[in-house]
Scaffold this motif. Structure first.
Motif, mmCIF file in Angstrom:
data_model
loop_
_atom_site.group_PDB
_atom_site.id
_atom_site.type_symbol
_atom_site.label_atom_id
_atom_site.label_comp_id
_atom_site.label_asym_id
_atom_site.label_seq_id
_atom_site.Cartn_x
_atom_site.Cartn_y
_atom_site.Cartn_z
ATOM 1 N N VAL A 202 0.861 -1.185 0.000
ATOM 2 C CA VAL A 202 0.000 0.000 0.000
ATOM 3 C C VAL A 202 0.893 1.229 0.000
ATOM 4 N N ARG A 203 0.760 2.037 -1.043
ATOM 5 C CA ARG A 203 1.558 3.268 -1.160
ATOM 6 C C ARG A 203 0.674 4.462 -0.801
ATOM 7 N N VAL A 204 1.049 5.154 0.254
ATOM 8 C CA VAL A 204 0.288 6.306 0.740
ATOM 9 C C VAL A 204 0.870 7.570 0.120
ATOM 10 N N GLU A 205 0.015 8.379 -0.479
ATOM 11 C CA GLU A 205 0.492 9.573 -1.182
ATOM 12 C C GLU A 205 -0.052 10.872 -0.601
ATOM 13 N N VAL A 206 -0.799 10.781 0.500
ATOM 14 C CA VAL A 206 -1.258 11.979 1.199
ATOM 15 C C VAL A 206 -0.816 11.878 2.651
ATOM 16 N N PRO A 207 -0.561 13.008 3.315
ATOM 17 C CA PRO A 207 -0.125 12.945 4.711
ATOM 18 C C PRO A 207 -1.177 12.301 5.605
ATOM 19 N N VAL A 208 -0.734 11.412 6.469
ATOM 20 C CA VAL A 208 -1.614 10.765 7.458
ATOM 21 C C VAL A 208 -0.997 11.040 8.816
ATOM 22 N N GLU A 209 -1.693 11.881 9.600
ATOM 23 C CA GLU A 209 -1.088 12.356 10.840
ATOM 24 C C GLU A 209 -1.977 12.176 12.062
ATOM 25 N N ASP A 210 -3.221 12.661 12.016
ATOM 26 C CA ASP A 210 -4.060 12.592 13.211
ATOM 27 C C ASP A 210 -4.857 11.286 13.270
ATOM 28 N N VAL A 211 -5.507 11.069 14.406
ATOM 29 C CA VAL A 211 -6.242 9.821 14.629
ATOM 30 C C VAL A 211 -7.335 9.634 13.581
ATOM 31 N N PHE A 212 -8.000 10.712 13.229
ATOM 32 C CA PHE A 212 -9.062 10.687 12.218
ATOM 33 C C PHE A 212 -8.535 10.104 10.908
ATOM 34 N N ALA A 279 11.926 -9.199 -2.155
ATOM 35 C CA ALA A 279 11.338 -8.196 -3.037
ATOM 36 C C ALA A 279 9.826 -8.104 -2.796
ATOM 37 N N PRO A 280 9.235 -6.914 -2.980
ATOM 38 C CA PRO A 280 7.789 -6.768 -2.843
ATOM 39 C C PRO A 280 7.036 -7.728 -3.763
ATOM 40 N N ARG A 281 5.893 -8.167 -3.327
ATOM 41 C CA ARG A 281 5.071 -9.094 -4.101
ATOM 42 C C ARG A 281 3.611 -8.684 -3.986
ATOM 43 N N GLY A 282 2.758 -9.360 -4.707
ATOM 44 C CA GLY A 282 1.333 -9.081 -4.643
ATOM 45 C C GLY A 282 0.953 -7.812 -5.372
ATOM 46 N N GLU A 283 -0.243 -7.317 -5.066
ATOM 47 C CA GLU A 283 -0.743 -6.102 -5.699
ATOM 48 C C GLU A 283 -0.246 -4.857 -4.975
ATOM 49 N N THR A 284 -0.283 -3.722 -5.686
ATOM 50 C CA THR A 284 0.020 -2.428 -5.088
ATOM 51 C C THR A 284 -1.241 -1.581 -5.108
ATOM 52 N N PHE A 285 -1.603 -1.054 -3.948
ATOM 53 C CA PHE A 285 -2.772 -0.187 -3.820
ATOM 54 C C PHE A 285 -2.301 1.214 -3.455
ATOM 55 N N VAL A 286 -2.918 2.225 -4.013
ATOM 56 C CA VAL A 286 -2.510 3.614 -3.801
ATOM 57 C C VAL A 286 -3.589 4.373 -3.035
ATOM 58 N N TYR A 287 -3.173 5.003 -1.940
ATOM 59 C CA TYR A 287 -4.069 5.844 -1.150
ATOM 60 C C TYR A 287 -3.693 7.295 -1.391
ATOM 61 N N ASP A 288 -4.495 7.970 -2.219
ATOM 62 C CA ASP A 288 -4.232 9.362 -2.567
ATOM 63 C C ASP A 288 -5.420 10.217 -2.145
ATOM 64 N N ALA A 289 -5.433 11.464 -2.568
ATOM 65 C CA ALA A 289 -6.489 12.390 -2.148
ATOM 66 C C ALA A 289 -7.864 11.906 -2.593
ATOM 67 N N ALA A 290 -7.947 11.336 -3.797
ATOM 68 C CA ALA A 290 -9.230 10.845 -4.286
ATOM 69 C C ALA A 290 -9.721 9.668 -3.455
ATOM 70 N N GLU A 291 -8.822 8.758 -3.074
ATOM 71 C CA GLU A 291 -9.203 7.614 -2.247
ATOM 72 C C GLU A 291 -9.577 8.056 -0.835
ATOM 73 N N ARG A 292 -8.884 9.050 -0.329
ATOM 74 C CA ARG A 292 -9.217 9.587 0.993
ATOM 75 C C ARG A 292 -10.655 10.105 1.004
ATOM 76 N N ARG A 293 -11.021 10.857 -0.025
ATOM 77 C CA ARG A 293 -12.383 11.376 -0.107
ATOM 78 C C ARG A 293 -13.384 10.229 -0.267
ATOM 79 N N ARG A 294 -13.042 9.232 -1.073
ATOM 80 C CA ARG A 294 -13.949 8.102 -1.275
ATOM 81 C C ARG A 294 -14.202 7.376 0.034
ATOM 82 N N ILE A 295 -13.161 7.150 0.814
ATOM 83 C CA ILE A 295 -13.319 6.452 2.090
ATOM 84 C C ILE A 295 -14.159 7.278 3.052
ATOM 85 N N TYR A 296 -13.926 8.584 3.078
ATOM 86 C CA TYR A 296 -14.728 9.447 3.948
ATOM 87 C C TYR A 296 -16.206 9.349 3.579
#
Length: 429
Positions: A202-212, A279-296
């Motif tokens: 899982v590649r995170v592309e937006v800052p993740v800082e607070d509990v929320f 070496a990394p294996r499996g799928e790669t998932f990206v958590y970006d601004a669009a995914e953050r909004r979708r999850i919210y």
């Protein structure tokens, strides 16, 4: 077929009494179903042994309908009722069904409360620690790196494996009750080195800082990887017990995550290569601004009305730091007449909150600090609840569906404000 040591064979043959023999019988069947070849020894077990609603005791009325009957027949799946001795492993009782003092406020009957007290007396008499929490690692049970455990409770299991480096599968009532007597659990799954390696990235592309945001990231990860082991990398900061608690609970709810690696943060992920075992294996998932909004939006999909009549905090059970924060936010304010605020924690943490005056601050504001359970476990909400506000991605996943109500997910600050105004004003930040 599972291979037994001489000590294990003796236990199976009844050398340590009938109850231990029945426990080993169950564990052997369990190991063979899993394909485990041996057992590991555990001295750290967390479950809900022997406790039962009155209907379950009625079901075993012919066997006495008591703790002994329930533990034998239900917990150990025994073909006969046996005397249950004190437990041999260090054993803890996780969450229960009601607050021991505020049970009436939760809508419980005097008969249900008396049953609760009876079970608790039996639990203590059998040498089981009365923690009554989904966060045993906050209430005094903290494994060490590599320790073999047998724990129930999905949010506790993922914390144990990922943050502490303990080793446990997500066990059930039967296997934990048996392990309390036999001090054994099958050597399978997360007890083994090769099973603990990462399976997806899982590649995170937006800052993740607070509990929320840690909670939202956890919900994304679980939804993406389901029951596999994710390796997460990116701008994730301010790692703490609270943040991991909310992340893991969310990931275990939206998927079935029992272990995760965060590169440079969790103990078995000093590097990407270490987490994957190469070496990394499996799928790669990206958590970006669009995914953050979708999850919210996903977490708030069951919210419609902005009239909030119930706010629940404490899933997983609040730490003393979180209670202090909630008390600070509400001090000098009042819970609105059209709303209610219940905060859930363990007995151990509540004792600290009492000593620090936080319980009084909450009570003066019209809130209640409760222990032992939560609204999802007890299915208890204030009478007439139609819309709840929650600061837990796990709870907003479960409670609205279980209780047929609307739900909002937001920050603790937004939830406290909702309790005091009876209005939801949360928005994606």
């Amino acid at each position: 077929m599972v291979t037994l040591t001489s000590e294990e064979q003796a236990m199976l043959d009844g050398a340590q009494g009938a109850a231990v023999g029945k426990a080993m019988e169950l564990l052997v069947r369990y190991a063979e179903a899993l394909g485990a070849e041996r057992f590991v020894e555990t001295n750290n077990v967390a479950g809900v042994p022997g406790s039962a609603h009155p209907w379950l005791k009625d079901y075993y009325r012919a066997d006495g309908g008591d703790y002994r009957a329930v533990f034998s027949r239900f917990d150990l799946d025994s073909d006969e009722v046996v005397d249950v001795p004190r437990m041999n492993a260090y054993s803890c009782h996780l969450q229960g069904g009601m607050d021991p003092e505020l049970w009436a406020e939760q809508g419980m009957t005097p008969e249900a409360h008396e049953n609760f007290l009876s079970d608790e007396r039996e639990t203590a008499a059998h040498g089981i620690q009365i923690l009554k929490t989904c966060t045993p690692y906050i209430a005094g049970n903290v494994p060490v790196m590599g320790e073999h455990c047998a724990w129930m409770e999905s949010s506790a299991v993922v914390f144990c494996n990922s943050v502490i480096g303990g080793r446990t599968n997500c066990e059930g009532r039967e296997s934990t009750s048996a392990a309390m007597l036999a001090k054994r659990i099958p050597d399978w799954g997360f007890h083994r080195d090769d099973y603990r390696l990462g399976q997806n990235r899982v590649r995170v592309e937006v800052p993740v800082e607070d509990v929320f945001d840690w909670g939202m990231l956890g919900y994304f990860v679980g939804d993406a990887v389901q029951d596999t082991i994710p390796v997460i990398e990116g701008p994730i900061s301010k790692a703490s017990l609270i943040r991991h608690k909310h992340f893991g609970a969310a990931a275990a709810s939206s998927g079935g995550v029992e272990m995760y690696h965060m590169v440079g943060i969790t103990p078995e992920a000093s590097s990407l290569e270490r987490a994957f075992g190469g070496a990394p294996r499996g799928e790669t998932f990206v958590y970006d601004a669009a995914e953050r909004r979708r999850i919210y939006e996903m977490l708030n999909a069951v919210g419609s009305s902005t009239d909030v009549d119930y706010v629940m905090l404490g899933c997983p059970h609040y730490s003393i730091e979180q209670i202090a924060h909630a008390a600070h936010l509400i001090e000098g304010r009042k819970v609105h007449a059209n709303s209610a605020l219940w905060v859930f924690t363990s007995r151990a943490v509540k004792a600290t909150a009492d000593a620090n005056g936080y319980t009084r601050i909450l009570k003066d504001a019209g809130a209640l600090l409760m222990t032992d359970t939560c609204s999802a476990i007890s299915q208890a909400v204030p009478k007439g609840t139609k819309v709840a506000a929650l600061d837990s991605a796990k709870q907003v996943h479960y409670l609205p569906a279980m209780m047929g109500i609307e739900g909002w997910y937001g920050t603790t600050e937004e939830c406290i404000d909702a309790a005091c105004t009876a209005k939801w004003k949360g928005r994606l930040q």
